[in-house]
Design an enzyme around this catalytic site. Structure first.
Site, mmCIF file in Angstrom:
data_model
loop_
_atom_site.group_PDB
_atom_site.id
_atom_site.type_symbol
_atom_site.label_atom_id
_atom_site.label_comp_id
_atom_site.label_asym_id
_atom_site.label_seq_id
_atom_site.Cartn_x
_atom_site.Cartn_y
_atom_site.Cartn_z
ATOM 1 C CB THR A 1 -0.926 -0.035 1.071
ATOM 2 O OG1 THR A 1 -1.450 -1.111 1.372
ATOM 3 C CG2 THR A 1 -1.834 1.086 0.922
ATOM 4 N N GLY B 1 -9.725 -4.899 0.236
ATOM 5 C CA GLY B 1 -9.095 -4.929 1.685
ATOM 6 C C GLY B 1 -9.525 -3.716 2.238
ATOM 7 C CG ASP B 2 -6.613 -1.388 4.755
ATOM 8 O OD1 ASP B 2 -6.288 -0.511 4.735
ATOM 9 O OD2 ASP B 2 -6.079 -2.513 4.478
#
Lengths: 331, 314
Positions: free
Chosen positions: B186, B216-217
């Protein structure tokens, strides 16, 4: 032994002109689903099991906007999403872009329990569904005549609105069916006149007899949405949240719910400001929604239940171990 | 008060003996991105513009897990996601499942500014990118040798695991642990201008060997990205952990509801997440900066108007 409590919803933002018969039908469905949840709680089922089974029931009925009866995308298809969260350890599962899975909330549960991830979407989620052997049906199963009609109206309404925030007035409409909306065309949700808007989402929150909380939310999303659009329902912290203190499920204008991380904020003000459930729910709906319209249901580990909305109505029902049981639509 | 900027290239189990040939290009990119961001802030660009341009630069760099250089799904493909948030309006844009869009963060911004929606994903997002004329390239553009190798290693590590896809009762299954790759994971940037306006952007290729369709987040507002009028946060690490802990929102919530300082709020959020899983960068409307992590390291850089700047890994 803690006291159990349950709340369910069938969406916020209801047409004030909804025919009496439809209102009665909705209340009967809410009562039936609420009773299913209550019976499960009395039988000491866990919070996460109860929210799943209640939401499955809401998904299976075509009345509300989830599973069968989901709102249609601009292409006339159904794309469903859901999320579930278990307050113990805050485990969660979410899915988006489902087209053949009969019960999206159950797939979300499998993502939580049987995959190394928290959120699966579109082709990957459908693939997982097949691997897991969940029940799948043709996309047409989810599509109702009524929603085909609604999609048509929504498209007509949208071609008139350049900016979806501009209110539609009777004088501007050019089709008879849209023109018949004159009485309340100033009332809008998510860019659609309220009579076309399909209150998004169903949900359930539960605290069981051991004091554990869980939440689940499921939806077909916004009528006439772009294919690929994801709303707040599958987003942990926005549409759904559960922790050891409480559980929340939201519904309404997805943008407003996401921007205000509505579900998480209820728990956060309880945790960080020491507010009780009702205070937290009141605060968040009043202070956090800005110009957005939404509603939520919530339970606390103490057996309390709260519902609140700033929209025009919210299909809902609540019950507590004390014997309180009520369904409603309006304020 | 004054402007401030912080950016990251991922938190994880970055070995302290990281060889120079892996370390140098990453540090150089962090420096270049920091300089770009600082120049833009000095020139009076909005924080939204700044975080977007820095995230684009990080996406274009093949050494970080975003855009080009994204880690691969279990099928050997790339599925990218990103989100951006404007603290002043709390407008947000999110995308997932991108396979050809060169700069996911820019598509996220277009979703925010040109649609009534917040989040578009997979085919719908790709179609929208084409409608909007964003730059797209063939999948091969994004795939690097290092990531092909990483995927191979991840698959070998999982090989001894029971295939979790069999529909068996849970106690008989070995659910493979979701191990994030140690070296990358990320990118993100947060910025505040002289007027206290805040913005946050995060972008990623996700988890190596992830299931196709795994989100994902990073594109989940409140988890990987958050910005309001008090602070802007971008998180990195194990997505599943960041989502459960609503990392980005919690930093702001602790400040807002409990009156904590940025430093205390950020540290508390990191401390409450399992060790080795998260890191974040954050700035406040007053120009404070925090870059805590509970992993071995986090590629990061920051600068504030008074002259202090920093580039670090451990």
């Amino acid at each position: 032994m803690a006291k159990w409590a349950i709340a369910i919803h069938g969406g916020a933002g209801v047409d004030p002109n909804l025919p009496e018969q439809r209102q009665e039908e909705a209340k009967r469905l809410l009562s039936r689903c609420l009773q299913i949840g209550v019976d499960a709680l009395k039988a000491r089922q866990s919070a996460v099991d109860v929210v799943e089974l209640v939401v499955r029931e809401l998904e299976s009925d075509p009345m509300f906007n989830s599973g069968r009866g989901s709102a249609l995308t601009a292409k006339g298809t159904v794309e469903m999403e859901a999320s579930i969260m278990d307050g113990r350890q805050r485990r969660c599962g979410a899915v988006s872009g489902l087209t053949t899975v009969k019960n999206p909330v159950s797939l979300a549960r499998l993502v939580m329990d049987r995959s190394p991830h928290s959120y699966l979407a579109f082709a990957g989620a459908e693939e997982f569904a097949r691997e897991q052997g969940v029940e799948t049906v043709d996309n047409s199963y989810f599509i109702t005549e009524e929603n085909i009609g609604m999609l048509k109206l929504a498209k007509e309404a949208n071609t008139i609105l350049f900016d979806y925030r501009i209110p539609l007035t009777g004088a501007d409409t050019c089709s008879a069916s849209v023109g018949s909306l004159v009485p309340d065309t100033s009332l809008q949700m998510n860019g659609l006149p309220i009579s076309i808007y399909s209150p998004e989402t169903v949900g359930c929150v539960v605290v069981d007899s051991t004091g554990n909380c869980a939440a689940a939310t499921s939806t077909g999303g916004l009528m006439n949405k772009k294919s690929g659009r994801i709303g707040d329902s599958p987003l942990i912290g926005s549409g759904t949240y559960a922790c050891d203190l409480c559980a929340i499920s939201c519904t309404g204008e997805g943008e407003a719910i996401i921007r205000s991380t509505l579900a998480r904020d209820v728990a956060a003000v309880m945790e960080y400001k020491g507010l009780n459930l009702q205070e937290a729910v009141d605060f968040v709906v009043k202070e956090r929604l800005d110009e957005g319209q939404a509603g939520l249901i919530a339970v606390s580990r103490n057996g309390e239940v709260a519902c609140k909305f700033n929209s025009n109505g919210m299909f809902r029902g609540c019950a507590t171990e004390d014997g309180y049981m009520e369904v409603g639509i309006w304020e | 008060m004054g402007w401030a900027i912080a950016l990251h290239g991922g938190a994880g189990d970055i070995p302290v003996d990281l060889p120079t040939d892996k370390r140098a290009p990453r540090e150089a990119t962090l420096r270049r991105c920091l300089d770009l961001g600082v120049a833009a802030l000095k020139a009076g660009r909005s924080p939204l513009d700044v975080v977007e341009l820095v995230a684009r630069e990080l996406e274009n760099c093949p050494y970080f897990n975003a855009g080009r250089g994204s880690v691969l799904t279990t099928n050997g493909t790339v599925e990218m996601e990103a989100s951006i948030m404007d603290g002043t309006s709390k407008g947000c844009g999110c995308v997932s499942g991108l396979t050809t869009v060169v700069n996911p963060i820019s598509l996220a911004r277009v979703v925010m500014e040109k649609t009534p929606h917040i989040y578009l994903a997979f085919d719908g997002a790709e179609a929208f990118a084409r409608e909007q004329g964003l730059e797209t390239r063939d999948q091969s553009y994004f795939i690097t040798e290092q990531n092909i190798e990483r995927l191979k290693q991840a698959k070998e590590a999982n090989r001894v695991q029971i295939d979790y896809t069999q529909p068996q009762p849970i106690k008989e299954q070995a659910i493979p642990r979701s191990e994030g790759d140690s070296q990358i994971g990320t990118v993100g940037c947060v910025a505040v201008d002289r007027n206290g306006n805040l913005a946050s952007a995060t972008s990623t290729g996700g988890l190596v060997n992830k299931m196709v369709g795994r989100i994902g987040d990073t594109p989940v507002i409140g988890s990987g990205t958050y910005a309001n009028t008090i602070c802007a946060v971008s998180a990195t690490g194990k997505g599943e952990s960041i989502i459960r802990n609503t990392i980005a929102r919690d930093v702001a919530a602790l400040m807002e509801y409990k009156g904590l300082s940025l430093k205390d709020a950020a540290n508390q959020v990191i401390a409450n997440a399992p060790k080795g899983t998260v890191g974040l960068v954050a700035v406040t409307d007053k120009g404070d900066v925090a870059m805590p992590f509970n992993t071995t390291g986090m590629f990061r850089a920051c600068a504030v108007e008074d002259g202090h700047s920093e580039i670090a890994i451990w």
